[in-house]
Design a protein around this motif. Structure first.
Motif, mmCIF file in Angstrom:
data_model
loop_
_atom_site.group_PDB
_atom_site.id
_atom_site.type_symbol
_atom_site.label_atom_id
_atom_site.label_comp_id
_atom_site.label_asym_id
_atom_site.label_seq_id
_atom_site.Cartn_x
_atom_site.Cartn_y
_atom_site.Cartn_z
ATOM 1 N N ALA A 195 -0.729 6.619 7.546
ATOM 2 C CA ALA A 195 -0.534 5.172 7.481
ATOM 3 C C ALA A 195 -0.250 4.721 6.054
ATOM 4 O O ALA A 195 0.608 3.851 5.824
ATOM 5 C CB ALA A 195 -1.764 4.459 8.040
ATOM 6 N N SER A 196 -0.932 5.318 5.099
ATOM 7 C CA SER A 196 -0.710 4.976 3.695
ATOM 8 C C SER A 196 0.710 5.344 3.267
ATOM 9 O O SER A 196 1.379 4.570 2.573
ATOM 10 C CB SER A 196 -1.730 5.696 2.823
ATOM 11 O OG SER A 196 -1.482 5.445 1.467
ATOM 12 N N LEU A 197 1.173 6.507 3.684
ATOM 13 C CA LEU A 197 2.544 6.918 3.370
ATOM 14 C C LEU A 197 3.565 5.976 4.005
ATOM 15 O O LEU A 197 4.567 5.621 3.383
ATOM 16 C CB LEU A 197 2.797 8.357 3.831
ATOM 17 C CG LEU A 197 2.125 9.440 3.001
ATOM 18 C CD1 LEU A 197 2.289 10.797 3.688
ATOM 19 C CD2 LEU A 197 2.704 9.484 1.600
ATOM 20 N N GLN A 198 3.302 5.560 5.220
ATOM 21 C CA GLN A 198 4.206 4.639 5.910
ATOM 22 C C GLN A 198 4.272 3.301 5.169
ATOM 23 O O GLN A 198 5.345 2.750 4.972
ATOM 24 C CB GLN A 198 3.756 4.429 7.365
ATOM 25 C CG GLN A 198 4.664 3.524 8.165
ATOM 26 C CD GLN A 198 6.060 4.090 8.346
ATOM 27 O OE1 GLN A 198 6.272 5.290 8.319
ATOM 28 N NE2 GLN A 198 7.025 3.220 8.519
ATOM 29 N N ARG A 199 3.105 2.806 4.735
ATOM 30 C CA ARG A 199 3.086 1.549 3.975
ATOM 31 C C ARG A 199 3.852 1.708 2.656
ATOM 32 O O ARG A 199 4.587 0.801 2.260
ATOM 33 C CB ARG A 199 1.648 1.108 3.702
ATOM 34 C CG ARG A 199 0.971 0.465 4.897
ATOM 35 C CD ARG A 199 -0.349 -0.192 4.506
ATOM 36 N NE ARG A 199 -1.278 0.731 3.883
ATOM 37 C CZ ARG A 199 -2.131 1.525 4.525
ATOM 38 N NH1 ARG A 199 -2.150 1.517 5.849
ATOM 39 N NH2 ARG A 199 -2.966 2.304 3.867
ATOM 40 N N SER A 200 3.703 2.846 2.015
ATOM 41 C CA SER A 200 4.412 3.097 0.755
ATOM 42 C C SER A 200 5.920 3.105 0.983
ATOM 43 O O SER A 200 6.679 2.534 0.194
ATOM 44 C CB SER A 200 3.979 4.428 0.146
ATOM 45 O OG SER A 200 2.661 4.368 -0.290
ATOM 46 N N ARG A 201 6.359 3.746 2.049
ATOM 47 C CA ARG A 201 7.800 3.780 2.365
ATOM 48 C C ARG A 201 8.325 2.375 2.628
ATOM 49 O O ARG A 201 9.406 2.006 2.153
ATOM 50 C CB ARG A 201 8.061 4.663 3.582
ATOM 51 C CG ARG A 201 8.031 6.126 3.295
ATOM 52 C CD ARG A 201 8.503 6.939 4.519
ATOM 53 N NE ARG A 201 7.862 8.232 4.502
ATOM 54 C CZ ARG A 201 6.911 8.637 5.334
ATOM 55 N NH1 ARG A 201 6.493 7.860 6.305
ATOM 56 N NH2 ARG A 201 6.370 9.828 5.225
ATOM 57 N N GLN A 202 7.572 1.595 3.378
ATOM 58 C CA GLN A 202 8.006 0.234 3.688
ATOM 59 C C GLN A 202 8.072 -0.619 2.427
ATOM 60 O O GLN A 202 9.002 -1.405 2.244
ATOM 61 C CB GLN A 202 7.070 -0.394 4.722
ATOM 62 C CG GLN A 202 7.207 0.206 6.103
ATOM 63 C CD GLN A 202 6.139 -0.266 7.066
ATOM 64 O OE1 GLN A 202 5.115 -0.816 6.672
ATOM 65 N NE2 GLN A 202 6.374 -0.041 8.350
ATOM 66 N N GLU A 203 7.096 -0.471 1.556
ATOM 67 C CA GLU A 203 7.091 -1.217 0.298
ATOM 68 C C GLU A 203 8.276 -0.813 -0.570
ATOM 69 O O GLU A 203 8.929 -1.665 -1.185
ATOM 70 C CB GLU A 203 5.774 -0.972 -0.444
ATOM 71 C CG GLU A 203 5.635 -1.718 -1.735
ATOM 72 C CD GLU A 203 5.532 -3.223 -1.563
ATOM 73 O OE1 GLU A 203 5.712 -3.931 -2.570
ATOM 74 O OE2 GLU A 203 5.299 -3.706 -0.434
ATOM 75 N N LYS A 204 8.577 0.476 -0.604
ATOM 76 C CA LYS A 204 9.711 0.954 -1.390
ATOM 77 C C LYS A 204 11.016 0.365 -0.852
ATOM 78 O O LYS A 204 11.871 -0.079 -1.623
ATOM 79 C CB LYS A 204 9.756 2.486 -1.336
ATOM 80 C CG LYS A 204 10.803 3.104 -2.210
ATOM 81 C CD LYS A 204 10.718 4.624 -2.151
ATOM 82 C CE LYS A 204 11.792 5.282 -2.974
ATOM 83 N NZ LYS A 204 11.705 6.750 -2.909
ATOM 84 N N GLN A 205 11.164 0.340 0.470
ATOM 85 C CA GLN A 205 12.371 -0.245 1.071
ATOM 86 C C GLN A 205 12.459 -1.740 0.767
ATOM 87 O O GLN A 205 13.534 -2.261 0.460
ATOM 88 C CB GLN A 205 12.369 -0.032 2.587
ATOM 89 C CG GLN A 205 12.667 1.380 3.012
ATOM 90 C CD GLN A 205 12.565 1.562 4.523
ATOM 91 O OE1 GLN A 205 11.861 0.815 5.203
ATOM 92 N NE2 GLN A 205 13.258 2.564 5.040
ATOM 93 N N ARG A 206 11.323 -2.413 0.839
ATOM 94 C CA ARG A 206 11.310 -3.849 0.567
ATOM 95 C C ARG A 206 11.715 -4.122 -0.883
ATOM 96 O O ARG A 206 12.555 -4.987 -1.148
ATOM 97 C CB ARG A 206 9.907 -4.401 0.841
ATOM 98 C CG ARG A 206 9.805 -5.907 0.732
ATOM 99 C CD ARG A 206 8.414 -6.389 1.112
ATOM 100 N NE ARG A 206 7.395 -5.947 0.188
ATOM 101 C CZ ARG A 206 7.129 -6.515 -0.985
ATOM 102 N NH1 ARG A 206 7.843 -7.546 -1.395
ATOM 103 N NH2 ARG A 206 6.163 -6.057 -1.763
ATOM 104 N N LEU A 207 11.171 -3.350 -1.811
ATOM 105 C CA LEU A 207 11.526 -3.533 -3.213
ATOM 106 C C LEU A 207 12.988 -3.206 -3.479
ATOM 107 O O LEU A 207 13.659 -3.889 -4.274
ATOM 108 C CB LEU A 207 10.620 -2.672 -4.103
ATOM 109 C CG LEU A 207 9.179 -3.161 -4.229
ATOM 110 C CD1 LEU A 207 8.332 -2.142 -4.981
ATOM 111 C CD2 LEU A 207 9.109 -4.517 -4.895
#
Length: 107
Positions: free
Chosen positions: A83-95
């Protein structure tokens, strides 16, 4: 108490340390402890003594219960990391989207 029983006691101690490491998020330490526990348990089989069957059985039952708990804890930890990795990926895409939008707005 025989050598095999002492080795199983050592394996139980390693399993408890492994559980603490998993609960603390020290996954590399938990892996190292699991490997040590496996080696110690294997050594215990090689020095099995017939007069200590009840002691072996009791410790093996406890090891089995700890292993079940370790497995459940490790599965939960895996889900937390996933879940933490998924949140990191989503944040990276958002940025990345923000940077593209800001770059286009400046042009």
């Amino acid at each position: 108490m025989g050598q095999g029983v002492c080795l199983l006691d050592q394996a139980l101690n390693l399993a408890r340390q492994e559980m603490a490491a998993l609960e603390d998020g020290a996954y590399e330490r938990a892996v190292a402890l699991a490997e040590q526990r496996n080696e110690v348990t294997s050594m215990a089989w090689h020095v099995l003594e017939s007069g200590c069957a009840d002691q072996y059985r009791n410790r093996l039952i406890e090891l089995t219960q700890l292993q079940e708990h370790l497995t459940a804890t490790a599965a939960k930890a895996r889900e937390v990391v996933r879940a933490s990795l998924q949140r990191s990926r989503q944040e990276k895409q958002r940025l990345r989207g923000y940077h593209q939008a800001v770059g286009q707005a400046l042009q």
